[in-house]
Design an enzyme around this catalytic site. Structure first.
Site, mmCIF file in Angstrom:
data_model
loop_
_atom_site.group_PDB
_atom_site.id
_atom_site.type_symbol
_atom_site.label_atom_id
_atom_site.label_comp_id
_atom_site.label_asym_id
_atom_site.label_seq_id
_atom_site.Cartn_x
_atom_site.Cartn_y
_atom_site.Cartn_z
ATOM 1 N N HIS A 100 25.749 27.277 10.502
ATOM 2 C CA HIS A 100 24.642 26.301 10.499
ATOM 3 C C HIS A 100 23.511 26.817 11.368
ATOM 4 O O HIS A 100 23.762 27.275 12.479
ATOM 5 C CB HIS A 100 25.115 24.953 11.052
ATOM 6 C CG HIS A 100 26.249 24.384 10.275
ATOM 7 N ND1 HIS A 100 27.538 24.827 10.432
ATOM 8 C CD2 HIS A 100 26.284 23.435 9.317
ATOM 9 C CE1 HIS A 100 28.325 24.166 9.607
ATOM 10 N NE2 HIS A 100 27.587 23.321 8.916
ATOM 11 N N LYS A 127 30.105 28.794 3.372
ATOM 12 C CA LYS A 127 29.112 27.705 3.431
ATOM 13 C C LYS A 127 28.043 28.007 4.476
ATOM 14 O O LYS A 127 28.364 28.253 5.643
ATOM 15 C CB LYS A 127 29.814 26.389 3.790
ATOM 16 C CG LYS A 127 28.860 25.228 3.960
ATOM 17 C CD LYS A 127 29.556 24.018 4.557
ATOM 18 C CE LYS A 127 28.520 23.144 5.233
ATOM 19 N NZ LYS A 127 29.114 22.155 6.127
ATOM 20 N N LYS A 272 -3.031 17.860 -7.172
ATOM 21 C CA LYS A 272 -3.399 17.862 -8.592
ATOM 22 C C LYS A 272 -4.413 18.948 -8.951
ATOM 23 O O LYS A 272 -4.520 19.352 -10.104
ATOM 24 C CB LYS A 272 -3.918 16.483 -9.009
ATOM 25 C CG LYS A 272 -2.825 15.430 -9.044
ATOM 26 C CD LYS A 272 -3.349 14.118 -9.588
ATOM 27 C CE LYS A 272 -2.197 13.158 -9.829
ATOM 28 N NZ LYS A 272 -2.607 11.971 -10.573
ATOM 29 N N ASP A 309 -2.492 11.580 -17.356
ATOM 30 C CA ASP A 309 -3.041 10.297 -16.882
ATOM 31 C C ASP A 309 -4.117 9.790 -17.843
ATOM 32 O O ASP A 309 -4.151 8.623 -18.204
ATOM 33 C CB ASP A 309 -3.671 10.469 -15.486
ATOM 34 C CG ASP A 309 -2.624 10.506 -14.382
ATOM 35 O OD1 ASP A 309 -1.499 10.017 -14.608
ATOM 36 O OD2 ASP A 309 -2.936 11.034 -13.300
HETATM 37 P P1 NAP Z 1 -8.921 8.429 -5.049
HETATM 38 O O1 NAP Z 1 -9.148 9.721 -5.691
HETATM 39 O O2 NAP Z 1 -8.697 8.354 -3.576
HETATM 40 O O3 NAP Z 1 -10.205 7.495 -5.377
HETATM 41 C C1 NAP Z 1 -10.327 6.205 -4.831
HETATM 42 C C2 NAP Z 1 -11.504 5.483 -5.474
HETATM 43 O O4 NAP Z 1 -11.527 4.147 -4.953
HETATM 44 C C3 NAP Z 1 -12.853 6.116 -5.119
HETATM 45 O O5 NAP Z 1 -13.751 5.895 -6.188
HETATM 46 C C4 NAP Z 1 -13.259 5.288 -3.887
HETATM 47 O O6 NAP Z 1 -14.650 5.246 -3.677
HETATM 48 C C5 NAP Z 1 -12.787 3.913 -4.288
HETATM 49 N N1 NAP Z 1 -12.566 3.043 -3.154
HETATM 50 C C6 NAP Z 1 -11.610 3.171 -2.212
HETATM 51 N N2 NAP Z 1 -11.718 2.161 -1.322
HETATM 52 C C7 NAP Z 1 -12.764 1.384 -1.712
HETATM 53 C C8 NAP Z 1 -13.362 0.209 -1.205
HETATM 54 N N3 NAP Z 1 -12.919 -0.414 -0.112
HETATM 55 N N4 NAP Z 1 -14.402 -0.313 -1.870
HETATM 56 C C9 NAP Z 1 -14.878 0.277 -2.985
HETATM 57 N N5 NAP Z 1 -14.369 1.400 -3.513
HETATM 58 C C10 NAP Z 1 -13.299 1.944 -2.878
HETATM 59 O O7 NAP Z 1 -7.699 7.638 -5.700
HETATM 60 P P2 NAP Z 1 -7.184 7.713 -7.226
HETATM 61 O O8 NAP Z 1 -6.099 8.687 -7.334
HETATM 62 O O9 NAP Z 1 -8.379 7.844 -8.108
HETATM 63 O O10 NAP Z 1 -6.512 6.277 -7.388
HETATM 64 C C11 NAP Z 1 -7.307 5.108 -7.504
HETATM 65 C C12 NAP Z 1 -6.433 3.937 -7.948
HETATM 66 O O11 NAP Z 1 -5.886 4.221 -9.239
HETATM 67 C C13 NAP Z 1 -5.257 3.664 -7.031
HETATM 68 O O12 NAP Z 1 -5.083 2.279 -6.920
HETATM 69 C C14 NAP Z 1 -4.080 4.272 -7.776
HETATM 70 O O13 NAP Z 1 -2.862 3.608 -7.483
HETATM 71 C C15 NAP Z 1 -4.483 4.033 -9.209
HETATM 72 N N6 NAP Z 1 -3.832 4.996 -10.106
HETATM 73 C C16 NAP Z 1 -2.986 4.502 -11.034
HETATM 74 C C17 NAP Z 1 -2.336 5.355 -11.902
HETATM 75 C C18 NAP Z 1 -1.405 4.794 -12.920
HETATM 76 O O14 NAP Z 1 -0.598 5.533 -13.489
HETATM 77 N N7 NAP Z 1 -1.505 3.518 -13.220
HETATM 78 C C19 NAP Z 1 -2.564 6.732 -11.827
HETATM 79 C C20 NAP Z 1 -3.459 7.226 -10.870
HETATM 80 C C21 NAP Z 1 -4.087 6.336 -10.005
HETATM 81 P P3 NAP Z 1 -15.372 6.374 -2.766
HETATM 82 O O15 NAP Z 1 -15.615 7.554 -3.665
HETATM 83 O O16 NAP Z 1 -16.617 5.727 -2.315
HETATM 84 O O17 NAP Z 1 -14.419 6.689 -1.637
#
Ligand code: NAP
Length: 484
Positions: A100, A127, A272, A309
């Site tokens: 280990h 092991k 990503k 996505d």
């Molecule tokens: P991300 O790249 O971090 O982008 C976040 C987005 O939300 C940006 O446009 C950001 O604006 C905005 N935002 C964050 N806080 C905010 C606030 N307080 N007021 C206004 N705008 C705000 O995240 P993402 O990967 O795109 O994910 C975004 C959402 O999509 C999440 O809820 C995630 O769970 C969901 N999602 C779902 C799936 C699915 O399979 N259903 C897949 C991917 C993502 P700024 O540019 O100004 O920071």
């Protein structure tokens, strides 16, 4: 041991060094009344165990365990010469020699040399367990196991090494270790026996099992392992899907794992973009989006990258549009992050007439619109959007509405023209936006559907000709969300 048996273990390890000194004498009773074949281990503190007593006593307990019917005894390589004279000539117990290293990771060559030395000292099973400090530490583990000709166990401890426990059977390891319940782990990174059998189908994993996993940081919250393992099991696909936490060197990790036989990966935040570098071919739309979430290893070894996505979200929207098509639609996309980019490019890819991007940070929205092409995309503020009545689809791709940031991403009067509303957020299932959309009489689609479909698209890419079991996938994802 009874719990281990109930959970389906084939073998139980008795850690004498974990017994309190007041209970030490009980080990003989435990071995005598075993309900499973047993490995008896009495690990010294100098090898990471809890035995701090006399070394002669420690080894004589192991020698006695052989005579009392232990099926295996585990002796440290460093103690094997001292132990050799104590071994009974008539014992049928198998000897596991172990090494280990909790401090550092070992190279393929070092592990190979240690295993060879163990065999020279009469090990029935060699092991080696070492602490993994990065995901790349899985490489020497799998490399040694794949080429081992004698019974061998190589484990990487800790979160980065969990795949070495889960996929042990796929690389021909003699056995793996799992805990008899949460909090009963004997080494860092162990999963429970129940999880090993139910989620990772340990008994079914062989050298011909196809290997997949989700790469991200963090990944422990991911629903994808439950989704893919259940779907493959249901459709009779011989595959194993595991968690692969990766911090650095993601493209190298992907290539190394593919060389070791992995067939595909899901990729999540924050990799990503970086993961694209591992691919020989990147799907055109994924390249425009600037993010991938799926890697497929083709039979010729070449790696293809996709973004499921956008396909998932746009497919879910199209299914609910009166025309069943994005063609000619005017789309408002709230958000310009990863999901926003996927949805905006996806909408145009499928023939949307115009995409209006509304984002908290205007610069980010402007950058996205420049990439989308100003002839078909434009930026708007929330105030400006309030005056726009003629759009067909409202997408929320911001994290507003997601637990714990509940609330509305736009004022509710934006819904008065009854657009189709899609919310990428899936936790909670019913967001404020979707509730309001229902009240305004809008057709609405949840991010749950996007998540389910992105997984189903990955399944199609990895298992051509096998249709993903949609009903089962929906149920698995729902169960995961409900158990949070
Ligand atoms: P991300 O790249 O971090 O982008 C976040 C987005 O939300 C940006 O446009 C950001 O604006 C905005 N935002 C964050 N806080 C905010 C606030 N307080 N007021 C206004 N705008 C705000 O995240 P993402 O990967 O795109 O994910 C975004 C959402 O999509 C999440 O809820 C995630 O769970 C969901 N999602 C779902 C799936 C699915 O399979 N259903 C897949 C991917 C993502 P700024 O540019 O100004 O920071």
């Amino acid at each position: 041991m009874r719990i281990a048996k109930t959970e389906g273990a084939d073998l139980a390890e008795i850690r004498i060094d974990h017994l309190a000194s007041s209970e030490l004498s009980k080990w003989r009773e435990i071995v005598a009344n075993k309900c499973l074949p047993v490995i008896v281990t009495n690990r010294a503190a100098w090898e990471g165990g809890k035995w701090t007593g006399d070394e002669d006593e420690r080894l004589s307990i192991l020698s006695e365990a052989e005579l009392l019917g232990a099926d295996y005894i585990d002796v440290e390589l460093a103690a094997c010469e001292k132990f050799a004279p104590l071994r009974s000539k008539t014992t049928s117990a198998k000897l596991i020699l172990s090494h280990h290293d909790f401090e550092r990771t070992l190279t393929t060559g070092e592990i190979g040399d240690i295993c060879a030395k163990m065999r020279r000292h009469g090990a029935d099973v060699s092991k080696v367990a070492m602490m993994a400090t990065s995901a790349l530490d899985l490489v020497p583990v799998f490399t040694v196991l794949r080429t081992a000709r004698d019974p061998t166990v190589v484990l990487a401890m800790g979160a980065y090494g969990q795949a070495s426990r889960v996929a042990a059977g796929a690389f021909g390891a003699h056995l793996t270790f799992a805990s008899a319940g949460v909090g009963r782990e004997s080494a860092p990174g162990q999963v429970t026996t129940e999880r090993l059998r139910k989620m990772f189908k340990f008994e079914k994993v062989t050298k011909s099992t196809r290997l997949y996993g989700i790469i991200g940081n963090p990944v422990t919250q991911s629903m994808s392992p439950a989704l893919h393992n259940a779907a493959m099991g249901h459709m009779g696909v011989d595959g194993l899907y595991m968690y692969l936490p990766v911090v650095n060197d993601v493209a190298r990790f992907i290539r190394e794992m593919c060389t070791l036989g992995f067939s595909g990966f899901s990729v999540t935040i924050p990799h990503k973009l970086e993961a694209m570098k591992a691919a020989d071919h990147v799907d055109e739309t994924a390249r425009k989006i600037g993010a991938i979430n799926t890697i497929v290893r083709r039979d010729d070894g070449k790696l293809e990258a996709y973004n499921t996505d956008w396909m998932a979200a746009i497919g879910a929207i199209e299914d609910m549009l009166p025309s069943r098509s994005m063609l000619g639609t005017r789309v408002v996309c709230l958000g310009a992050g990863g999901a926003g980019r996927a949805l905006a490019f996806g909408a145009l890819e499928k023939g949307a007439r115009q995409v209006i991007v509304v984002n908290r940070s205007i610069d980010r929205a402007a950058e996205l619109v420049a990439e989308l092409g100003k002839d078909r995309a434009s930026v708007m503020s929330i105030d400006e959007l309030s005056n726009v009545a003629d759009f067909d689809v409202l997408i929320n791709s911001t994290s507003v509405g997601m637990h714990p940031r509940l609330g509305m991403p736009v004022p509710e009067h934006v819904l008065r023209s009854k657009p189709l509303v899609f919310d990428a957020v899936y936790n909670p299932l019913q967001t404020e936006l979707l509730k309001k959309a229902g009240e305004y009489g809008c057709v609405h689609v949840s991010g749950f559907e996007m998540f389910v479909r992105q997984g189903a698209e990955q399944f199609r890419l990895w298992h051509p000709g096998v249709e993903p079991p949609m009903q089962l996938i929906r149920q698995v994802v729902m169960d995961q969300l409900m158990s949070d």
